[in-house]
Design a protein around this motif. Structure first.
Motif, mmCIF file in Angstrom:
data_model
loop_
_atom_site.group_PDB
_atom_site.id
_atom_site.type_symbol
_atom_site.label_atom_id
_atom_site.label_comp_id
_atom_site.label_asym_id
_atom_site.label_seq_id
_atom_site.Cartn_x
_atom_site.Cartn_y
_atom_site.Cartn_z
ATOM 1 N N LEU A 1 0.779 -1.232 0.000
ATOM 2 C CA LEU A 1 0.000 0.000 0.000
ATOM 3 C C LEU A 1 0.816 1.291 0.000
ATOM 4 N N GLY A 2 2.128 1.186 0.160
ATOM 5 C CA GLY A 2 2.948 2.387 0.324
ATOM 6 C C GLY A 2 2.743 3.429 -0.749
ATOM 7 N N ASP A 3 2.668 3.005 -2.011
ATOM 8 C CA ASP A 3 2.524 3.979 -3.101
ATOM 9 C C ASP A 3 1.071 4.338 -3.369
ATOM 10 N N ARG A 4 0.153 3.798 -2.537
ATOM 11 C CA ARG A 4 -1.274 4.104 -2.703
ATOM 12 C C ARG A 4 -1.763 5.115 -1.673
ATOM 13 N N VAL A 5 -0.898 5.492 -0.761
ATOM 14 C CA VAL A 5 -1.274 6.433 0.292
ATOM 15 C C VAL A 5 -1.177 7.863 -0.225
ATOM 16 N N THR A 6 -2.206 8.663 0.061
ATOM 17 C CA THR A 6 -2.164 10.090 -0.244
ATOM 18 C C THR A 6 -1.701 10.824 1.005
ATOM 19 N N GLU B 1 -3.630 13.959 8.042
ATOM 20 C CA GLU B 1 -2.266 13.475 7.860
ATOM 21 C C GLU B 1 -2.130 12.641 6.587
ATOM 22 N N ASN B 2 -2.757 11.466 6.573
ATOM 23 C CA ASN B 2 -2.672 10.567 5.429
ATOM 24 C C ASN B 2 -4.048 10.002 5.109
ATOM 25 N N CYS B 3 -4.205 9.558 3.864
ATOM 26 C CA CYS B 3 -5.482 9.000 3.424
ATOM 27 C C CYS B 3 -5.235 7.776 2.552
ATOM 28 N N LEU B 4 -6.059 6.748 2.753
ATOM 29 C CA LEU B 4 -5.996 5.544 1.923
ATOM 30 C C LEU B 4 -7.407 5.221 1.458
ATOM 31 N N ILE B 5 -7.582 5.036 0.154
ATOM 32 C CA ILE B 5 -8.870 4.662 -0.432
ATOM 33 C C ILE B 5 -8.654 3.424 -1.286
ATOM 34 N N GLU C 1 -10.291 0.304 -4.089
ATOM 35 C CA GLU C 1 -11.099 0.286 -5.305
ATOM 36 C C GLU C 1 -12.581 0.078 -5.023
ATOM 37 N N ASN C 2 -12.935 -0.271 -3.791
ATOM 38 C CA ASN C 2 -14.336 -0.354 -3.393
ATOM 39 C C ASN C 2 -14.884 1.006 -2.977
ATOM 40 N N GLY C 3 -14.016 2.011 -2.914
ATOM 41 C CA GLY C 3 -14.436 3.333 -2.472
ATOM 42 C C GLY C 3 -14.403 3.502 -0.972
ATOM 43 N N VAL C 4 -13.956 2.479 -0.263
ATOM 44 C CA VAL C 4 -13.817 2.538 1.198
ATOM 45 C C VAL C 4 -12.478 3.190 1.523
ATOM 46 N N GLY C 5 -12.426 3.977 2.595
ATOM 47 C CA GLY C 5 -11.174 4.652 2.898
ATOM 48 C C GLY C 5 -10.990 4.977 4.360
ATOM 49 N N ALA C 6 -9.811 5.502 4.675
ATOM 50 C CA ALA C 6 -9.471 5.903 6.041
ATOM 51 C C ALA C 6 -8.569 7.121 5.988
ATOM 52 N N ILE C 7 -8.847 8.083 6.864
ATOM 53 C CA ILE C 7 -8.033 9.292 6.980
ATOM 54 C C ILE C 7 -7.528 9.387 8.412
ATOM 55 N N SER C 8 -6.221 9.469 8.596
ATOM 56 C CA SER C 8 -5.679 9.712 9.929
ATOM 57 C C SER C 8 -5.591 11.216 10.131
ATOM 58 N N TYR C 9 -5.907 11.673 11.339
ATOM 59 C CA TYR C 9 -5.948 13.108 11.577
ATOM 60 C C TYR C 9 -5.689 13.427 13.040
ATOM 61 N N THR C 10 -5.436 14.694 13.311
ATOM 62 C CA THR C 10 -5.314 15.184 14.685
ATOM 63 C C THR C 10 -6.207 16.411 14.842
ATOM 64 N N VAL C 11 -6.643 16.635 16.065
ATOM 65 C CA VAL C 11 -7.342 17.869 16.430
ATOM 66 C C VAL C 11 -6.602 18.449 17.626
ATOM 67 N N GLU C 12 -6.099 19.673 17.465
ATOM 68 C CA GLU C 12 -5.296 20.296 18.518
ATOM 69 C C GLU C 12 -5.987 21.539 19.056
ATOM 70 N N ARG C 13 -5.927 21.691 20.374
ATOM 71 C CA ARG C 13 -6.425 22.894 21.051
ATOM 72 C C ARG C 13 -5.440 23.229 22.159
ATOM 73 N N PRO C 14 -4.573 24.226 21.955
ATOM 74 C CA PRO C 14 -3.499 24.522 22.910
ATOM 75 C C PRO C 14 -3.976 24.755 24.337
ATOM 76 N N GLU D 1 -8.161 10.002 -6.204
ATOM 77 C CA GLU D 1 -7.623 9.290 -7.367
ATOM 78 C C GLU D 1 -6.860 8.027 -6.991
ATOM 79 N N LYS D 2 -5.957 8.109 -6.019
ATOM 80 C CA LYS D 2 -5.155 6.934 -5.671
ATOM 81 C C LYS D 2 -6.037 5.859 -5.043
ATOM 82 N N ARG D 3 -5.820 4.612 -5.436
ATOM 83 C CA ARG D 3 -6.630 3.516 -4.912
ATOM 84 C C ARG D 3 -5.773 2.299 -4.559
ATOM 85 N N ALA D 4 -6.075 1.695 -3.424
ATOM 86 C CA ALA D 4 -5.471 0.406 -3.082
ATOM 87 C C ALA D 4 -6.124 -0.652 -3.955
#
Length: 366
Positions: free
Chosen positions: A99-104, A120-124, A126-139, A239-242
């Motif tokens: 999956l390395g070259d399929r990560v946005t 941070e990163n996103c993986l989708i 070919e079924n259209g299923v995906g995951a986005i890693s993220y952070t929410v910061e509040r100092p 566009e990028k797809r696993a």
């Protein structure tokens, strides 16, 4: 030409392997294999000469370091942390290879009411299923993070000082079904680490198109409870797809990716569909995969004898090891999002048993 000498111990003292994402194995390996592998990975640049392999001073240092450490297995895994966040305890080498070259790699942020959302990163796949890693910061400190009583594994963020929730839609107007997971181990008093798993609730015309764009944002509020949104969302290309592999069980077909499986019912002719009422058509598609009988067990089997039990139901209750299970009312497609990495190259078959005891065995088509 300037002559340069250096002690290996001095070089090692200044080398932070963790920051480089390098994993080492203590067993020895042949020097030729190390040089060949490093060249393939782009760490070394080398050319053949009559007297052997010629290395520049810079690449020679890299080779000497590796040889001095007696490396046999190593990986520069750019996405190890991402794969761990979406798959749990995944094999980083296998996940990176597949999956390395399929990560946005996104790396964008937006802010509202003192909350900063960073994708941070996103993986989708070919079924259209995906995951986005993220952070929410509040100092000034995050409000209370607590479990959502209505959705297992989900969470709520908010107290008297303020709150927020993350949103996801697409440029085309498609609204994905989202499941938000909290990484408790990495979340602190000021930074939340999470994953947004999404399934595009595909319409009759199709799901998430490769030329579409995800719009990732948040709604936040302070003590005054006035909601605020960033002026512009974070834009993520779809566009990028696993890649997926095909499976079949009789007339049923499936597409299996490392992230999900989508099972399609037997094809229906246009005349049969047109003869159905809207209610009959929706009922047919909703029940077509399992012929009206609920799923009691589904297991992924690997060539080494290992297995991944997605769901199992018996007299002791229901066991589920997945993020989500969605049935599309328009197409009858039955999609499961995995909670771990599935190495599609090692899958021998996937078995599914319904409540009435009927078993379906999906095997690779190629």
């Amino acid at each position: 030409m300037m002559k340069m000498t250096a002690r290996i111990t001095e070089l090692m003292d200044g080398l932070d392997l963790d920051s480089l994402g390098v994993k080492l194995d203590p067993a020895p390996v042949a020097a030729g294999q190390v040089l060949e592998d490093l060249t393939e990975r782009g760490v070394l640049t080398a050319r053949k000469k009559r007297r052997g392999l010629h290395l520049t001073a810079r690449t020679a240092v890299a080779a000497v370091l590796v040889l001095a450490l007696s490396v046999s297995a190593y990986a520069v895994g750019n996405h190890t942390g991402f794969f761990e966040s979406i798959f749990g305890d995944a094999d980083p080498d296998a996940a990176e290879a597949a999956l390395g070259d399929r990560v946005t790699e996104v790396g964008q942020s937006v802010t509202a009411a003192d909350f900063t959302l960073t994708a941070e990163n996103c993986l989708i796949d070919e079924n259209g299923v995906g995951a986005i890693s993220y952070t929410v910061e509040r100092p000034e400190g995050l409000p209370a993070v607590k479990a959502d009583p209505w959705s297992s594994g989900q969470y709520m963020v908010g107290d008297k000082s303020g709150g927020m929730y993350v949103t996801l839609e697409t440029r085309s107007g498609l609204v994905p079904l989202c499941f938000y997971s909290l990484n408790e181990a990495e979340t602190t008093d000021t930074v939340l680490h999470g994953v947004c798993y999404f399934h595009p609730m595909a319409l009759e015309t199709g799901g998430l198109a490769p030329d579409d764009t995800l719009l990732f944002s948040l709604t936040a509020w302070g003590a005054d409870r006035v909601p605020q949104r960033p002026q512009d969302p974070i834009e993520i290309s779809a566009e990028k797809r696993a890649l997926s592999v095909g499976l079949a069980c009789g007339e049923l077909t499936a597409e299996l990716s490392p992230l999900s499986i989508a099972i399609s019912p037997p094809p229906v002719s246009g005349e049969e569909l047109s003869a159905m009422s809207e209610e009959e058509r929706e009922a047919y598609f909703a029940n077509a995969v399992w012929h009206g009988s609920g799923l009691a067990e589904m297991t992924v089997h690997y060539e080494d004898g290992g297995e991944y039990v997605l769901t199992h139901f018996d007299e002791e209750g229901l066991e589920q090891n997945m993020i989500s299970c969605v049935i599309n009312g328009f197409t009858g497609e039955y999609t499961i999002t995995f909670d771990r990495f599935v190495d599609t190259d090692r899958v021998t078959d996937i078995t599914a048993t319904v409540i009435d005891g009927t078993q379906f065995v999906f095997e690779p088509t190629a």
